[in-house]
Scaffold this active site. Structure first.
Site, mmCIF file in Angstrom:
data_model
loop_
_atom_site.group_PDB
_atom_site.id
_atom_site.type_symbol
_atom_site.label_atom_id
_atom_site.label_comp_id
_atom_site.label_asym_id
_atom_site.label_seq_id
_atom_site.Cartn_x
_atom_site.Cartn_y
_atom_site.Cartn_z
ATOM 1 N N TRP A 80 -52.783 -3.089 23.140
ATOM 2 C CA TRP A 80 -52.328 -1.717 22.921
ATOM 3 C C TRP A 80 -53.128 -1.015 21.818
ATOM 4 O O TRP A 80 -52.623 -0.126 21.139
ATOM 5 C CB TRP A 80 -50.828 -1.669 22.615
ATOM 6 C CG TRP A 80 -50.004 -2.229 23.744
ATOM 7 C CD1 TRP A 80 -49.562 -3.504 23.871
ATOM 8 C CD2 TRP A 80 -49.565 -1.522 24.915
ATOM 9 N NE1 TRP A 80 -48.872 -3.669 25.048
ATOM 10 C CE2 TRP A 80 -48.845 -2.452 25.710
ATOM 11 C CE3 TRP A 80 -49.688 -0.204 25.365
ATOM 12 C CZ2 TRP A 80 -48.266 -2.105 26.931
ATOM 13 C CZ3 TRP A 80 -49.107 0.137 26.574
ATOM 14 C CH2 TRP A 80 -48.409 -0.797 27.346
ATOM 15 N N ASP A 326 -36.083 19.332 48.192
ATOM 16 C CA ASP A 326 -35.032 19.767 47.276
ATOM 17 C C ASP A 326 -35.414 21.086 46.599
ATOM 18 O O ASP A 326 -36.591 21.330 46.313
ATOM 19 C CB ASP A 326 -34.804 18.700 46.199
ATOM 20 C CG ASP A 326 -33.734 19.105 45.209
ATOM 21 O OD1 ASP A 326 -32.559 19.154 45.603
ATOM 22 O OD2 ASP A 326 -34.086 19.410 44.050
ATOM 23 N N GLU A 380 -33.690 22.317 51.757
ATOM 24 C CA GLU A 380 -32.418 22.583 51.073
ATOM 25 C C GLU A 380 -32.535 24.003 50.506
ATOM 26 O O GLU A 380 -33.154 24.217 49.477
ATOM 27 C CB GLU A 380 -32.186 21.564 49.957
ATOM 28 C CG GLU A 380 -30.806 21.666 49.355
ATOM 29 C CD GLU A 380 -30.811 21.726 47.828
ATOM 30 O OE1 GLU A 380 -29.733 21.591 47.242
ATOM 31 O OE2 GLU A 380 -31.876 21.932 47.237
#
Length: 670
Positions: A80, A326, A380
Site C-alpha cells: 500500500w 430506475d 420506471e
C-alpha cells in the site's frame, strides 16, 4: 417535414411535432457522432480497454482521469505504498496506463488507485473495476484482482427468453432468506429460484446488483457500476445464478441505476479525478436534491461511453436478459419531476425536459436490442411522457415496457380512503386499463416500494395488527377473512387487466407479514425486517399458504395460456350499485363481485350466445374461501326473449369473490 408514427398515432401530439422530431434527429446525430460508422455495440466497448486486463505475460491497467497529474497503484502488491514502479503513464486524452509483469499481481490481491491533481489527492476505487470488496472491520472498500485461472463455463449459453409476456418476480438477493443476515447468490440460486419457477413466474428481476457502499440504500446508491456486489458472493456465483435460472427457462433482468450515483469519493465516482464535472454536472444541476447523490452529465461523450459500455457489460459478461431502468422521470426533467403534477402534453415538450437524457435513452435502448433483440427494457417512469415505450423508428424512446406506477397508487388510495361498499367497479376497470395504445406496461398491485418501512403492503392495509394475532386457521376473524378475500381479488384483477406484463415483489404474493427495513442506526442495525419468512407460507396451520396457492394458480393460468399476450381487454358489464364487474380477454371471462355483504343468485351478465366452464375462483376452499361456487356445471347463456334477443350468462356470485371462466366450443341452434 417527416411525420413520425408516434405523432400519427396521437393527433394531440401534432402541435408538438417539431419538438418531437428535433429530439429524434438529435439522437440520431449523437449516435453518428459517437459511432463514426461503427455499430453502437462496437462503440460501447470501454470495459475491454479500461480497467484491469491480463495477457499471457503481463497485467495492464488503464483509466480515464483527465484532471489527474499522477496516478499510482497501491495495494497488497507493494504494501500500500506509493512507489515509482507502480506509477501510471499518461497516454493522452486524459488516459493513463500501467503495465506490470505477470508475477507482480495475482488473483485475489487487494488494491486501489492513489490519484493526484493540482491542489489535492485521494485514494480511489477504479471507475471501471469489476470487483470491489469491503473490509468487515474497517468497512472500507478495496478493489480486488479478479482473474481466476478457470473462467466460468456457461451451461446454457444460448438461452433466449422467448415471446411470452414477462411475469416478473422482483427480488433482492440479500434479503431473500429467513435468517437475520445478508444472504448470497448461491443461496438464492439453490433456494429461491425453485420457488419462483414453481410459482409460475418467467422473469426474475434482481435488485441491488452493482456494488453499493450502504446496504440500506436497496442498491440505488451505486459506487462501482461494473462490479456485482461482493456482499452476496463472487462474480462467478452471480453467473451461476443466472445460468441456472436460464436452465429453468427463467429470464433474469437487473435494476439498472444510471439516473444518479453515490457521492462517495473513495469508493465511488464523486470527485474521482478531483473534479465533480468528470462524470457529473457541476453545481446544483449535478446534485439530486431528494436522493443526496450526483447526477450524470448525459451530454458528455465520455459519460455516454461509460454508461453504454456498462449496459453491454451486464448483457454480455453476465448474460442478463435486460434491465429495469430506475429513476427515469428524474433523468428526463431538470426538476426531476419532484412534486410536479403532469397535467398536459405541454409538460413533456418544454424547456424542463433534458434532451441529453432523451438522447441517452434512445442510444441505450438501441444498444440493448442490437446486442439482444429479445432483451427487456423497462422504464420506471411516473410522468407519463408519450412515446417512452414506443419503438425508436416511430419517434419513441425505445423501451419495451413502462411501469404502470399509477396502479399501486390507486389501490392504496382506494383502500385508505373509500369504504368497501363504495368501491366503484367502473372506476377500478378504467384505472387498471388506462394506458396509451402504442405502449405496453408492467402492471402491479404493489412492488418493493409499498413494502418499505414508512409505507404499508396491501395485506397490512387490509388486516393491520390482526396479522400478528389471527393468521392461524383455528382463529376465526372477520377482518382477516375480508383481507384475504380482497387480497386475492386485487391481484387477480390487476394481473388479468395488465397491459403486457405483471410484477410481484417476493413474498408479497403470500401476504408477507413484515415490512422491509434494512439495518441502520435507527433500528440498531437489525436484520429482523430485511429477510423473507418463506416458512410461514408452507405452514398448513397458517393462512398465508392460501394466498400463495391462489397466486400460483393465477400465474400459471396466465403463463400457460399466454393470457397477457392477448392485447385486448373487453369491458363486458358493470353495475356500480351491485359492485359487479365483468370483462373478457380472449376466451376468458372474469367476473368480480366486490360487494362486501351481498351475494347474488342467477346474476345475468350480458353476452353473445355461448357456453362457459369455471377454471378457478377466489372462493375455493383451497384458497381459504367458503367453496360456494359449483365448478362441475357448464354454464350456458340464455336469451332474454327469443333466440335473437340479448343473451345472459346467469351466475351465482358470492360476496367478495371473483371467478375465471373459459369459453367452450358452442354450436348455436338455429
Amino acid at each position: 417535414m417527416e411525420t413520425l408514427k408516434l405523432i400519427e398515432n396521437d393527433p394531440w401530439l401534432k402541435v408538438h411535432s417539431q419538438v418531437i422530431l428535433s429530439r429524434y434527429q438529435e439522437a440520431i446525430q449523437k449516435e453518428n457522432e459517437l459511432t463514426q460508422g461503427q455499430s453502437l455495440r462496437e462503440f460501447a466497448n470501454g470495459y475491454n480497454y479500461y480497467g484491469l486486463h491480463r495477457t499471457d505475460d503481463q497485467w495492464i491497467f488503464r483509466d480515464w482521469a483527465p484532471n489527474a497529474t499522477a496516478i499510482y497503484l497501491i495495494g497488497e502488491c507493494n504494501h500500500w505504498a506509493k512507489e515509482e514502479a507502480y506509477r501510471f503513464q499518461s497516454v493522452g486524452n486524459g488516459n493513463w496506463e500501467l503495465v506490470l509483469g505477470h508475477d507482480q499481481l495475482k488473483h485475489g490481491d487487494l488494491y486501489a488507485f492513489h490519484i493526484e491533481w493540482d491542489g489535492g489527492q485521494g485514494t480511489r476505487i477504479p471507475a471501471w473495476v469489476n470487483r470491489a470488496v469491503q473490509d468487515d472491520t474497517t468497512k472500507l472498500f478495496s478493489a480486488q484482482v479478479w482473474g481466476p485461472e478457470q473462467t466460468y463455463q456457461w451451461k446454457n449459453p444460448d438461452f433466449s427468453r422467448g415471446d411470452d409476456a414477462p411475469l416478473v418476480y422482483e427480488s433482492h438477493v440479500g434479503m431473500a432468506g429467513e435468517e437475520e443476515r445478508v444472504h448470497s447468490y448461491n443461496e438464492f440460486r439453490e433456494q429461491v429460484l425453485p420457488r419462483i419457477k414453481a410459482a409460475g413466474y418467467n422473469t426474475v428481476q434482481l435488485m441491488a446488483v452493482p456494488e453499493h457502499p450502504y446496504y440500506g440504500s436497496f442498491g440505488y446508491h451505486v459506487s462501482s457500476f461494473f462490479a456485482p456486489s461482493s456482499r452476496f458472493g463472487t462474480p462467478d456465483e452471480l453467473k451461476a445464478l443466472i445460468d441456472e435460472a436460464h436452465g429453468m427457462g427463467l429470464a433474469v433482468i437487473m435494476d439498472l441505476v444510471h439516473s444518479h450515483a453515490v457521492k462517495n469519493e473513495n469508493e465511488g465516482l464523486g470527485r474521482y479525478d478531483g473534479t465533480r464535472y468528470q462524470f457529473f454536472h457541476d453545481g446544483g444541476k449535478g446534485e439530486h436534491p431528494a436522493w443526496d447523490s450526483y447526477c450524470f452529465n448525459y451530454g458528455k461523450n465520455e459519460v455516454l461511453h461509460f454508461l453504454l459500455s456498462n449496459i453491454r457489460w451486464w448483457l454480455e459478461e453476465f448474460k442478463f436478459d435486460g434491465f429495469r431502468f430506475d429513476g427515469v422521470t428524474s433523468m428526463l426533467y431538470f426538476d426531476h419531476g419532484l412534486g410536479k403534477a403532469f397535467t398536459g402534453y405541454d409538460d413533456y415538450y418544454n424547456a424542463n425536459v433534458d434532451v441529453e437524457a432523451t438522447t441517452y435513452f434512445y442510444l441505450a435502448n438501441k444498444l440493448i436490442h442490437e446486442i439482444n433483440p429479445k432483451a427487456l427494457s423497462i422504464a420506471e417512469e411516473m410522468s407519463g411522457m408519450p412515446g417512452l415505450a414506443s419503438p425508436l423508428a416511430d419517434g419513441g424512446l425505445g423501451f419495451d415496457y413502462r411501469m404502470a406506477m399509477g396502479v399501486p397508487d390507486f389501490w392504496i388510495k382506494l383502500i385508505k380512503e373509500v369504504a368497501d361498499e363504495n368501491w366503484d367497479v367502473g372506476q377500478i376497470f378504467y384505472e387498471l386499463t388506462s394506458k396509451r395504445m402504442d405502449e405496453k406496461v408492467v402492471s402491479y398491485a404493489e412492488s418493493h416500494d409499498q413494502a418499505l418501512v414508512g409505507d404499508k403492503t396491501i395485506i397490512f392495509r387490509l388486516i393491520d395488527k390482526e396479522m400478528y394475532f389471527s393468521m392461524r386457521k383455528d382463529q376465526p376473524n372477520m377482518t382477516v377473512d375480508r383481507g384475504i378475500a380482497l387480497h386475492k381479488m386485487i391481484r387477480l384483477i390487476t394481473a388479468a387487466t395488465a397491459g403486457g406484463s405483471y410484477l410481484n415483489f417476493m413474498g408479497n404474493e403470500f401476504g408477507h407479514p413484515e415490512w422491509i427495513d434494512f439495518p441502520r442506526e435507527g433500528n440498531n442495525w437489525s436484520f429482523k425486517h430485511a429477510r423473507r419468512l418463506w416458512s410461514i407460507a408452507e405452514d398448513k396451520e397458517l393462512r398465508f399458504h392460501w394466498l400463495a396457492d391462489f397466486d400460483r394458480e393465477m400465474i400459471h393460468w396466465i403463463q400457460d395460456h399466454h393470457v397477457l399476450n392477448i392485447p385486448e381487454v373487453y369491458h363486458r358489464f358493470d353495475n356500480k350499485g351491485d359492485q359487479i364487474l365483468a370483462f373478457q380477454r380472449g376466451d376468458y371471462l372474469l367476473v368480480f363481485n366486490f360487494n362486501p355483504v351481498q351475494s347474488f343468485t342467477g346474476y345475468g351478465i350480458p353476452l353473445e350466445a355461448s357456453k362457459w366452464k369455471i377454471l378457478f375462483d377466489t372462493d375455493e376452499d383451497r384458497f381459504g374461501g367458503q367453496g360456494r361456487i359449483d365448478h362441475s356445471m357448464t354454464y350456458y347463456t340464455k336469451p332474454s326473449g327469443g333466440l335473437t334477443s340479448q343473451h345472459y350468462l346467469n351466475l351465482y356470485l358470492p360476496a367478495r369473490t371473483a371467478m375465471v371462466l373459459k369459453k367452450q366450443a358452442f354450436k348455436r341452434v338455429r
